[in-house]
Design a protein around this motif. Structure first.
Motif, PDB file in Angstrom:
ATOM      1  N   SER A 239     107.503 127.985  78.228  1.00 22.79           N
ATOM      2  CA  SER A 239     108.593 128.677  77.599  1.00 22.79           C
ATOM      3  C   SER A 239     109.905 127.914  78.228  1.00 22.79           C
ATOM      4  CB  SER A 239     108.599 130.067  77.981  1.00 22.79           C
ATOM      5  OG  SER A 239     107.347 130.874  77.443  1.00 22.79           O
TER       6      SER A 239
ATOM      7  N   GLU B 274     106.721 130.188  69.738  1.00 24.79           N
ATOM      8  CA  GLU B 274     105.824 130.146  68.775  1.00 24.79           C
ATOM      9  C   GLU B 274     106.437 129.264  67.603  1.00 24.79           C
ATOM     10  OE1 GLU B 274     104.986 134.068  67.885  1.00 24.79           O
ATOM     11  OE2 GLU B 274     103.790 134.353  69.693  1.00 24.79           O
TER      12      GLU B 274
ATOM     13  N   CYS C  49     102.050 126.637  77.330  1.00 24.07           N
ATOM     14  CA  CYS C  49     103.413 126.699  77.246  1.00 24.07           C
ATOM     15  C   CYS C  49     103.965 127.155  78.414  1.00 24.07           C
ATOM     16  CB  CYS C  49     103.789 127.315  76.042  1.00 24.07           C
ATOM     17  SG  CYS C  49     105.649 127.562  75.591  1.00 24.07           S
TER      18      CYS C  49
ATOM     19  N   SER D  24     100.241 126.094  72.448  1.00 26.55           N
ATOM     20  CA  SER D  24      98.976 126.862  73.076  1.00 26.55           C
ATOM     21  C   SER D  24      99.776 127.590  74.185  1.00 26.55           C
ATOM     22  CB  SER D  24      98.057 125.563  73.652  1.00 26.55           C
ATOM     23  OG  SER D  24      98.903 125.123  74.625  1.00 26.55           O
ATOM     24  N   ASP D  25      98.769 128.231  74.946  1.00 27.73           N
ATOM     25  CA  ASP D  25      98.886 129.094  76.042  1.00 27.73           C
ATOM     26  C   ASP D  25      99.481 128.464  77.288  1.00 27.73           C
ATOM     27  OD1 ASP D  25      98.400 131.393  74.561  1.00 27.73           O
ATOM     28  OD2 ASP D  25      96.391 131.589  75.443  1.00 27.73           O
TER      29      ASP D  25
ATOM     30  N   ASP E 221     104.438 135.905  74.250  1.00 28.62           N
ATOM     31  CA  ASP E 221     103.925 135.402  75.470  1.00 28.62           C
ATOM     32  C   ASP E 221     104.457 134.065  75.765  1.00 28.62           C
ATOM     33  OD1 ASP E 221     102.395 137.559  76.271  1.00 28.62           O
ATOM     34  OD2 ASP E 221     100.765 136.968  74.734  1.00 28.62           O
ATOM     35  N   HIS E 222     104.868 133.285  74.762  1.00 30.49           N
ATOM     36  CA  HIS E 222     105.397 131.937  74.864  1.00 30.49           C
ATOM     37  C   HIS E 222     106.084 131.347  73.713  1.00 30.49           C
ATOM     38  CE1 HIS E 222     101.911 130.504  72.418  1.00 30.49           C
ATOM     39  NE2 HIS E 222     101.166 131.165  73.361  1.00 30.49           N
TER      40      HIS E 222
ATOM     41  N   ALA F 247     101.894 121.157  75.369  1.00 27.83           N
ATOM     42  CA  ALA F 247     101.274 122.291  74.696  1.00 27.83           C
ATOM     43  C   ALA F 247     101.459 122.396  73.209  1.00 27.83           C
ATOM     44  CB  ALA F 247     102.142 123.585  75.306  1.00 27.83           C
TER      45      ALA F 247
END
Length: 56
Positions: free
Chosen positions: A11, A32, A9, A6-7, A29-30, A52
């Motif tokens: 990273s 995957e 995350c 999910s968002d 964005d993060h 996440a």
């Protein structure tokens, strides 16, 4: 069924390091999950510090 990230995350890369088949990489964005490569073992989910990662 592959895991999803999910968002939420941050990273950190812990999931990428834990994945035994290399199915996780940095996305736009993060982190995957490559659903075609994921073997749904759950190793990544248990390593995520922010929760996440879930089953798709």
């Amino acid at each position: 069924m592959a895991r999803t990230i999910s968002d939420a995350c941050v990273s950190c890369g812990a999931c990428e390091a834990a994945c035994p088949v290399g199915a996780i990489a940095m996305g736009a964005d993060h982190m995957e999950v490559n659903a075609d490569a994921c073997v749904d073992c759950g190793a990544c989910e248990s390593e995520c510090p922010v929760g996440a990662i879930t089953e798709a």
